[in-house]
Design a protein around this motif. Structure first.
Motif, PDB file in Angstrom:
ATOM      1  N   THR A 240     -17.612   4.851 -38.151  1.00 10.65           N
ATOM      2  CA  THR A 240     -18.512   4.255 -37.162  1.00 10.65           C
ATOM      3  C   THR A 240     -19.892   4.002 -37.749  1.00 10.65           C
ATOM      4  O   THR A 240     -20.304   4.629 -38.737  1.00 10.65           O
ATOM      5  N   LEU A 311     -13.800   0.397 -31.688  1.00 12.18           N
ATOM      6  CA  LEU A 311     -14.441   1.363 -30.792  1.00 12.18           C
ATOM      7  C   LEU A 311     -15.898   0.972 -30.595  1.00 12.18           C
ATOM      8  O   LEU A 311     -16.593   0.604 -31.544  1.00 12.18           O
ATOM      9  N   GLY A 313     -19.355   2.401 -28.083  1.00 10.63           N
ATOM     10  CA  GLY A 313     -19.778   3.354 -27.066  1.00 10.63           C
ATOM     11  C   GLY A 313     -21.265   3.613 -27.112  1.00 10.63           C
ATOM     12  O   GLY A 313     -22.012   3.039 -27.907  1.00 10.63           O
ATOM     13  N   LYS A 328     -21.391  11.538 -25.298  1.00 11.50           N
ATOM     14  CA  LYS A 328     -20.969  10.225 -25.777  1.00 11.50           C
ATOM     15  C   LYS A 328     -19.956   9.632 -24.796  1.00 11.50           C
ATOM     16  O   LYS A 328     -19.083  10.345 -24.277  1.00 11.50           O
ATOM     17  N   ASP A 330     -17.290   6.359 -24.640  1.00  9.71           N
ATOM     18  CA  ASP A 330     -16.665   5.197 -25.260  1.00  9.71           C
ATOM     19  C   ASP A 330     -16.515   4.092 -24.211  1.00  9.71           C
ATOM     20  O   ASP A 330     -15.743   4.238 -23.247  1.00  9.71           O
ATOM     21  N   ILE A 334      -9.887   4.005 -25.423  1.00  9.13           N
ATOM     22  CA  ILE A 334      -9.253   4.538 -26.627  1.00  9.13           C
ATOM     23  C   ILE A 334      -7.852   3.945 -26.775  1.00  9.13           C
ATOM     24  O   ILE A 334      -7.423   3.585 -27.864  1.00  9.13           O
ATOM     25  N   ASN A 345      -9.928   6.221 -21.274  1.00 12.33           N
ATOM     26  CA  ASN A 345     -11.310   6.069 -21.715  1.00 12.33           C
ATOM     27  C   ASN A 345     -11.875   7.408 -22.177  1.00 12.33           C
ATOM     28  O   ASN A 345     -11.761   8.417 -21.486  1.00 12.33           O
TER      29      ASN A 345
END
Length: 358
Positions: A240, A311, A313, A328, A330, A334, A345
Motif C-alpha cells: 500500500t 484496496l 481506504g 482504518k 477500507d 475486501i 467490508n
C-alpha cells in the motif's frame, strides 16, 4: 552504517560523558555525606541533653521518649530538605548537559555521533549533532497491529460487528511501513505530512467450525467435516501507499540560535487523517486440524477468485507522545461478487507498537 563504527562512536561518547558524570556524582556524594554527618552531630547534641534531663529527674521516661522522637523527626526533615536541594542542583546540571548534547554544543569529539534511544515509540537510531530543524524531518520504519473485522455496511466503523462470521479478537492485521515525515509551513507550524510504502497482512479467522472454501470460482464459508478443526484462516497480503496529515493539538516549542522551533521530541497530543491505496499480492487459505485418528494435519491453497485486487481506504489516528492509536476503514470491499459472505467490508482498530527512526 556499519555496526563496529557505530559501537566505537557510542563508546567514545559514553566514556567522555561518564567522566563528567562521575565528577558530578562524587561532588554530590561528598555534599550529602557532609550534610548527614553535620545534622546527625547536631541531633545527638540535643538528644544527649534530653538524656541528661531524664537522668537528673527533670523529665519522665515518657517525656524523654516523646522529646527524642520529636527531635528525630525534625532532623529527618532538615536532612531530607537539604539533600533534595542538592539533588535538584545535580538534576539541573544533568539537564543542561543533555541539552548541550542534543543541540551539538559539546566538544567536537562528541559531535555527529549516532546514538540509540529507547522510548514508548520503540527503538530509535538517531544522528547526533542535530539541530531542532533537523528533527522536524524524519524517516521511520513503523510496525502497527490492529484487530480486524468485516462489516456489512460500507460506511460502518464498528470493528465489533458480531454478524461477520469472523472471530473478533483473533482476526488481525499487521503492517510494516517505511515512511517520511515533513513539516508543512514554517518551523513553528503544527501541521505535518506523512507518506511512504507499507507491507500489510490481514488475517481473517472464521468462527468455528467454519472454513473458507473455494469451489467453481466461488468463495464461501462451510462447516469443517474432515475431523476436529484446530484453526482456519484467510490471509490477504497487500502493498500500500499511505499518506496522512497530522496536527499537533498542544504544540510545544524550543529556542535555538534565536529562533523558535516546534519540538517534536516533547510529549504532545496529535490527530491524523489520511488515506491509502494498495494492491493485493496474495490471498491464501490455511487450515489445521486433527483427523479421525487424531493425527495432526494441515493444508493451504492460494485463492484464485473472491478477493478484490485493489484496496482503497481511510485512516484516523490519535496519539500522545510515542503512543499512536488508529482506526482504518477500507472504502472498497475486501471481497467481490464471487464471494458468498455476509460481510465484505474491512475495518480495523489498532496501535503502533514500534518505531525505528533513521
Amino acid at each position: 552504517m556499519k555496526f563496529k563504527i557505530l559501537l566505537l562512536a557510542m563508546l567514545s561518547s559514553f566514556a567522555t560523558a561518564q567522566t563528567t558524570l562521575d565528577n558530578q556524582m562524587k561532588s554530590y556524594t561528598e555534599k550529602v555525606n557532609s550534610i548527614v554527618s553535620t545534622e546527625k552531630a547536631n541531633m545527638k547534641a540535643e538528644t544527649d541533653k534530653i538524656d541528661e534531663a531524664f537522668s537528673s529527674g527533670k523529665i519522665t521516661k515518657s517525656e524523654q521518649i516523646a522529646q527524642k522522637e520529636e527531635v528525630s523527626k525534625r532532623y529527618e526533615t532538615i536532612i531530607n530538605d537539604k539533600i533534595e536541594n542538592e539533588r535538584q542542583q545535580l538534576e539541573d546540571i544533568t539537564k543542561t548537559a543533555v541539552t548541550n548534547s542534543v543541540y551539538n554544543t559539546k566538544p567536537d569529539s562528541l559531535k555527529n555521533k549516532d546514538f540509540f534511544v529507547f522510548s514508548t515509540a520503540g527503538l530509535s537510531i538517531r544522528k547526533g549533532g542535530k539541530s531542532p530543524a533537523q528533527y522536524l524531518k524524519s524517516s521511520t520504519l513503523s510496525v502497527g497491529y490492529a484487530l480486524a473485522n468485516l462489516t456489512k455496511d460500507k460506511g460502518s466503523f464498528n470493528p465489533f460487528e458480531n454478524d461477520s462470521e469472523m472471530r473478533i479478537g483473533n482476526s488481525h492485521s499487521v503492517e510494516v511501513q517505511f515512511r517520511t515525515d515533513r513539516q508543512l509551513g514554517g518551523f513553528t507550524s503544527p501541521w505535518f505530512i506523512r507518506y511512504g510504502l507499507a507491507y500489510r497482512t490481514d488475517t481473517y479467522m472464521p468462527k468455528r467450525p467454519q472454513v473458507f472454501v473455494q469451489e467453481n470460482s466461488q468463495l464461501f464459508l462451510e462447516d469443517f467435516a474432515e475431523g476436529r478443526l484446530k484453526r482456519s484462516k484467510l490471509r490477504n497480503v497487500y502493498l500500500t501507499l499511505p499518506i496522512e496529515f497530522q496536527l499537533y493539538l498542544n504544540p510545544k516549542y524550543t529556542e535555538y540560535d534565536g529562533k523558535q522551533y516546534l519540538d517534536v521530541r516533547k510529549k504532545m497530543w496529535k490527530i491524523g487523517v489520511g488515506a491509502y491505496a494498495g494492491i493485493n499480492t496474495r490471498s491464501i487459505v490455511k487450515v489445521k486440524y486433527h483427523n479421525e485418528n487424531d493425527n495432526f494435519k494441515k493444508y493451504d491453497y492460494t485463492l484464485d477468485d473472491g478477493v478484490n485486487a485493489f484496496l482503497f481506504g481511510g485512516k484516523f489516528s490519535l496519539g500522545y507522545g510515542g503512543v499512536n492509536l488508529f482506526i482504518k476503514k477500507d472504502f472498497t470491499p475486501i471481497f467481490n461478487n464471487k464471494a458468498n459472505l455476509p460481510n465484505k467490508n474491512g475495518v480495523q482498530i489498532g496501535i503502533e507498537i514500534a518505531n525505528i527512526d533513521f
